[in-house]
Design an enzyme around this catalytic site. Sequence first.
Site, mmCIF file in Angstrom:
data_model
loop_
_atom_site.group_PDB
_atom_site.id
_atom_site.type_symbol
_atom_site.label_atom_id
_atom_site.label_comp_id
_atom_site.label_asym_id
_atom_site.label_seq_id
_atom_site.Cartn_x
_atom_site.Cartn_y
_atom_site.Cartn_z
ATOM 1 N N LYS A 1 2.351 -7.653 -7.505
ATOM 2 C CA LYS A 1 3.348 -6.619 -7.210
ATOM 3 C C LYS A 1 4.545 -7.233 -6.493
ATOM 4 O O LYS A 1 5.699 -7.013 -6.876
ATOM 5 C CB LYS A 1 2.720 -5.513 -6.345
ATOM 6 C CG LYS A 1 1.753 -4.619 -7.112
ATOM 7 C CD LYS A 1 0.941 -3.713 -6.189
ATOM 8 C CE LYS A 1 -0.064 -2.877 -6.979
ATOM 9 N NZ LYS A 1 -1.007 -2.137 -6.121
ATOM 10 N N GLN B 1 -2.833 -1.517 0.252
ATOM 11 C CA GLN B 1 -3.698 -1.797 -0.896
ATOM 12 C C GLN B 1 -5.101 -1.242 -0.646
ATOM 13 O O GLN B 1 -5.724 -1.538 0.372
ATOM 14 C CB GLN B 1 -3.746 -3.311 -1.163
ATOM 15 C CG GLN B 1 -4.497 -3.693 -2.423
ATOM 16 C CD GLN B 1 -3.860 -3.146 -3.703
ATOM 17 O OE1 GLN B 1 -2.646 -3.192 -3.886
ATOM 18 N NE2 GLN B 1 -4.675 -2.611 -4.592
ATOM 19 N N ASP C 1 3.627 4.857 -3.244
ATOM 20 C CA ASP C 1 2.429 5.001 -4.090
ATOM 21 C C ASP C 1 2.214 6.466 -4.486
ATOM 22 O O ASP C 1 1.440 6.759 -5.392
ATOM 23 C CB ASP C 1 1.180 4.507 -3.340
ATOM 24 C CG ASP C 1 0.759 3.111 -3.787
ATOM 25 O OD1 ASP C 1 1.123 2.714 -4.916
ATOM 26 O OD2 ASP C 1 0.046 2.438 -3.025
#
Length: 290
Positions: A54, A98, A121
Amino acid sequence: MADTVILSGIEASNALYDSLHARIGALKEKGVTPGLAAILVGENPASQIYVRNKTKKFDSLGLKSDIYRLPEDTKEEELLELINKINNDDLFHGILVQLPLPKHIDSQKVIHAISPSKDVDGFHPENAGLVSIGNPRFIPCTPKGIMYVLKHFNVPINGKHVVVVGRSNIVGRPVSVLSSLKSMGNATVTICHSGTPDLKEFTTQADIVVAAMGSPEFLDASFIKDGACLIDVGINRIERDGKSVIVGDVNEASVTGKASALTPVPKGIGPMTIAMLVENTVLSAELSTN
Ligand code: NDP
């Protein structure tokens, strides 16, 4: 046997990146460089790869991305403190924690701690709620990537029957909501899960099947109707011929020739998820300047 078109996530994500250059340029002219803070707790090898992939993309686009690596035994309060610090740091427009987190940390508490205006997110209840009422701000990256692929490859969705297999908060449920929204999909949507007694009864009616189950090569030709479009979200590591390989939730060999189109694994929805994280961070930077 019909041809099955491969819907490349590399091609679609490159189209998105092309469209982002002008937006990034406009932000930089205002002195703003979109920035992402990625927080990684512990040593989970898959998570390390995801975060590296990412942030690599951010670097290649000239965007800011910092990785905060915290040890496995980090206390929940320490993680919450770090999030609070980044919430108040103008250099970061997006925060990514994460998942999965170590078991002693309450993931929901952590998701709630991220400022909704930096929640790139799209997991915070405020952003999930905005998606549900049809007024999205940050759409979770994987479902947003799925909708982008369908649009990019002109897969008709309006008035079609979309069957989503999987109801997680990060993939199945949001993609079912998005495809049903008048503004984004306007499809008729069925959502299936492990409690669905006869999965085939539903998937064989679908014009589009979104497979987000985490069951390697589970959906074969017997689960689909002729000409269905298959979006394969699954990322499953299996052993084949003595080698470790990644496969999706769809049995690609079995459906080829019956499906009209299919996203491959890898190089399908995976790259789209990263692209949408970049897009959400650019969007967040734009919203911060308004
Ligand atoms: P979850 O485990 O959270 O959810 C899986 C869902 O599938 C659950 O709702 C489960 O039902 C349902 N399910 C599992 N087996 C069956 C079955 N046999 N029949 C019907 N339903 C079933 O997974 P995620 O949503 O997080 O991820 C799904 C897959 O997508 C995984 O392989 C993951 O690695 C991958 N993924 C890929 C991404 C990408 O970028 N390409 C991003 C995120 C995930 P129930 O709710 O009843 O348990």
